[in-house]
Design an enzyme around this catalytic site. Sequence first.
Site, PDB file in Angstrom:
ATOM      1  CG  ASN A 167      -0.314  -0.227   2.505  1.00 16.85           C
ATOM      2  OD1 ASN A 167       0.905  -0.106   2.606  1.00 16.85           O
ATOM      3  ND2 ASN A 167      -1.077  -0.550   3.536  1.00 16.85           N
ATOM      4  NE  ARG A 202       2.258   2.338  12.033  1.00 19.04           N
ATOM      5  CZ  ARG A 202       1.791   2.076  10.810  1.00 19.04           C
ATOM      6  NH1 ARG A 202       1.288   3.039  10.063  1.00 19.04           N
ATOM      7  NH2 ARG A 202       1.808   0.842  10.335  1.00 19.04           N
ATOM      8  CD  GLN A 246      -4.012   4.192  14.088  1.00 13.04           C
ATOM      9  OE1 GLN A 246      -3.478   5.121  13.540  1.00 13.04           O
ATOM     10  NE2 GLN A 246      -4.205   3.048  13.469  1.00 13.04           N
ATOM     11  CG  HIS A 302      -4.199   3.965   9.952  1.00 16.55           C
ATOM     12  ND1 HIS A 302      -3.275   3.351  10.760  1.00 16.55           N
ATOM     13  CD2 HIS A 302      -3.611   4.020   8.730  1.00 16.55           C
ATOM     14  CE1 HIS A 302      -2.201   3.052  10.074  1.00 16.55           C
ATOM     15  NE2 HIS A 302      -2.389   3.441   8.825  1.00 16.55           N
TER      16      HIS A 302
HETATM   17  P1  NDP Z   1      10.122   1.722   3.398  1.00 20.71           P
HETATM   18  O1  NDP Z   1      10.780   0.671   4.234  1.00 20.71           O
HETATM   19  O2  NDP Z   1      10.214   1.619   1.920  1.00 20.71           O
HETATM   20  O3  NDP Z   1      10.687   3.144   3.780  1.00 20.71           O
HETATM   21  C1  NDP Z   1      11.001   3.509   5.053  1.00 20.71           C
HETATM   22  C2  NDP Z   1      12.106   4.527   4.985  1.00 20.71           C
HETATM   23  O4  NDP Z   1      12.276   5.080   6.284  1.00 20.71           O
HETATM   24  C3  NDP Z   1      13.418   3.930   4.551  1.00 20.71           C
HETATM   25  O5  NDP Z   1      13.935   4.717   3.514  1.00 20.71           O
HETATM   26  C4  NDP Z   1      14.256   4.045   5.813  1.00 20.71           C
HETATM   27  O6  NDP Z   1      15.561   4.357   5.546  1.00 20.71           O
HETATM   28  C5  NDP Z   1      13.656   5.253   6.464  1.00 20.71           C
HETATM   29  N1  NDP Z   1      14.003   5.355   7.884  1.00 20.71           N
HETATM   30  C6  NDP Z   1      14.071   4.391   8.817  1.00 20.71           C
HETATM   31  N2  NDP Z   1      14.466   4.898   9.985  1.00 20.71           N
HETATM   32  C7  NDP Z   1      14.665   6.210   9.784  1.00 20.71           C
HETATM   33  C8  NDP Z   1      15.099   7.258  10.614  1.00 20.71           C
HETATM   34  N3  NDP Z   1      15.454   7.048  11.876  1.00 20.71           N
HETATM   35  N4  NDP Z   1      15.176   8.477  10.084  1.00 20.71           N
HETATM   36  C9  NDP Z   1      14.848   8.689   8.789  1.00 20.71           C
HETATM   37  N5  NDP Z   1      14.467   7.732   7.942  1.00 20.71           N
HETATM   38  C10 NDP Z   1      14.372   6.505   8.444  1.00 20.71           C
HETATM   39  O7  NDP Z   1       8.607   1.773   3.870  1.00 20.71           O
HETATM   40  P2  NDP Z   1       7.369   2.518   3.208  1.00 20.71           P
HETATM   41  O8  NDP Z   1       7.850   3.775   2.573  1.00 20.71           O
HETATM   42  O9  NDP Z   1       6.564   1.584   2.404  1.00 20.71           O
HETATM   43  O10 NDP Z   1       6.540   2.846   4.537  1.00 20.71           O
HETATM   44  C11 NDP Z   1       7.066   3.732   5.508  1.00 20.71           C
HETATM   45  C12 NDP Z   1       6.159   3.754   6.731  1.00 20.71           C
HETATM   46  O11 NDP Z   1       4.895   4.321   6.402  1.00 20.71           O
HETATM   47  C13 NDP Z   1       5.809   2.368   7.297  1.00 20.71           C
HETATM   48  O12 NDP Z   1       6.809   1.872   8.130  1.00 20.71           O
HETATM   49  C14 NDP Z   1       4.525   2.665   8.045  1.00 20.71           C
HETATM   50  O13 NDP Z   1       4.829   3.109   9.364  1.00 20.71           O
HETATM   51  C15 NDP Z   1       3.910   3.805   7.266  1.00 20.71           C
HETATM   52  N6  NDP Z   1       2.758   3.344   6.462  1.00 20.71           N
HETATM   53  C16 NDP Z   1       1.541   3.912   6.692  1.00 20.71           C
HETATM   54  C17 NDP Z   1       0.444   3.459   6.025  1.00 20.71           C
HETATM   55  C18 NDP Z   1      -0.909   4.095   6.216  1.00 20.71           C
HETATM   56  O14 NDP Z   1      -1.924   3.485   5.875  1.00 20.71           O
HETATM   57  N7  NDP Z   1      -0.977   5.301   6.741  1.00 20.71           N
HETATM   58  C19 NDP Z   1       0.515   2.323   5.092  1.00 20.71           C
HETATM   59  C20 NDP Z   1       1.869   1.891   4.828  1.00 20.71           C
HETATM   60  C21 NDP Z   1       2.938   2.361   5.534  1.00 20.71           C
HETATM   61  P3  NDP Z   1      16.687   3.323   5.145  1.00 20.71           P
HETATM   62  O15 NDP Z   1      16.032   2.085   4.650  1.00 20.71           O
HETATM   63  O16 NDP Z   1      17.409   4.102   4.110  1.00 20.71           O
HETATM   64  O17 NDP Z   1      17.444   3.109   6.398  1.00 20.71           O
END
Ligand code: NDP
Length: 400
Positions: free
Chosen positions: A147, A285, A314, A333
């Site tokens: 998603n 989140r 939630q 959400h």
């Molecule tokens: P990804 O794993 O593709 O992306 C997450 C990114 O966050 C990565 O680039 C990672 O960096 C980065 N990251 C991790 N820790 C840190 C930090 N401390 N500071 C800055 N960047 C950081 O996941 P998605 O993009 O698919 O999803 C991201 C988040 O969105 C999910 O974890 C979830 O919490 C939320 N989400 C919400 C939804 C909703 O319905 N509202 C649905 C889907 C997701 P790197 O890998 O480079 O370390």
Amino acid sequence: MAKVVCVLYDDPIDGYPQSYARDDLPEIKTYPGGQTLPTPKAVDFQAGTLLGSVSGELGLRSYLESLGHTLVVTSDKDGPDSVFEKELHDAEIVISQPFWPAYLTAERIARAPNLKLALTAGIGSDHVDLQAAIERGITVAEVTYCNSISVSEHVVMMILGLVRNYIPSYQWVVKGGWNIADCVTRSYDVEGMHVGTVAAGRIGLAVLRRLKPFDVHLHYFDRHRLSEEVEKELNLTWHATVEDMVKVCDVVTINCPLHPETENLFDEKMLSKMKRGAYLVNTARGKICDRDAIVRALESGQLAGYAGDVWFPQPAPRDHPWRTMPHHGMTPHISGTSLSAQTRYAAGTREILECWFEKRPIRDDYLIVDGGKLAGVGARSYSAGNATGGSEEAARFKIA
Ligand code: NDP
């Protein structure tokens, strides 16, 4: 035979749908970058139907029962007398969606000695105490990418909604008014603004790509830099710290997972570093933002608007201040559970279960914790620890 406990959100208040607004879904072959969509051997549901609510059962019942497993589906997840608490003691697998999370705290994990797999039908496994899962050797998996694009569309919608003052203007129409001045005294163009994302993973990068045609200046912060090619293509400015980025942005969107490093990242101090009148959109989140500091920033004008679909806990208690704070564009959400997304994550859930029962490896792309440590995508994007603290407050929604 395994007992599977699946926690899903309630059916619509007027009953499970008998018909839908549209007859089909567009066909999507692969995700951007080439990752394949879920590849279960079969599915027992119709694409585009409501699968994420209790009666939809993620389309899993006939598959699981045909193998002799037991499936319990409930929305009653919070408090000591909940169905979830009662069913947990002999469950081998818990399936939950972030939209209506079954918080798997260390205490609950301790009361579930048979628990081996915590499966997130969606993305984001912060509702599981990952530290406790690591220590107990529980596998945690989620349906990576299912998603991400859905959420990126929601982010763009919310940025435009806030900056252009859409929701209050819509409300004037519903109230029978034609109050143009009331609508436009807080309405701006996005064009020319500086927009930055905290994290440029699947969602963050998709947001950047979607915003490019709006002729904005794009910024990002991430621990790992994107390729030079992508930075050039989107004309991105990378910042070494979140603080450096928020100082120069008119709009900030948060797209990182919740884990101990990101919990409370947007506290009073971080908000004070933002430009006065900036907009903040958080679909990642709720706990990444300090609840009360956000309210104060909106009241003082430090933030011109806040929108998102994620809360903590939630469901949000009925008196959660984000329901009533000024200049917000909050929804429940929902961004990652459009009917389109549900079709993908129900298929991904089925794929993971097929792997589990057939003792085949779960894709690395889906693993968060495995073999007593962060694994797969979890090893890159999460840090060990626990982000479920305070989740018992979710029971207040039921009581109020
Ligand atoms: P990804 O794993 O593709 O992306 C997450 C990114 O966050 C990565 O680039 C990672 O960096 C980065 N990251 C991790 N820790 C840190 C930090 N401390 N500071 C800055 N960047 C950081 O996941 P998605 O993009 O698919 O999803 C991201 C988040 O969105 C999910 O974890 C979830 O919490 C939320 N989400 C919400 C939804 C909703 O319905 N509202 C649905 C889907 C997701 P790197 O890998 O480079 O370390």
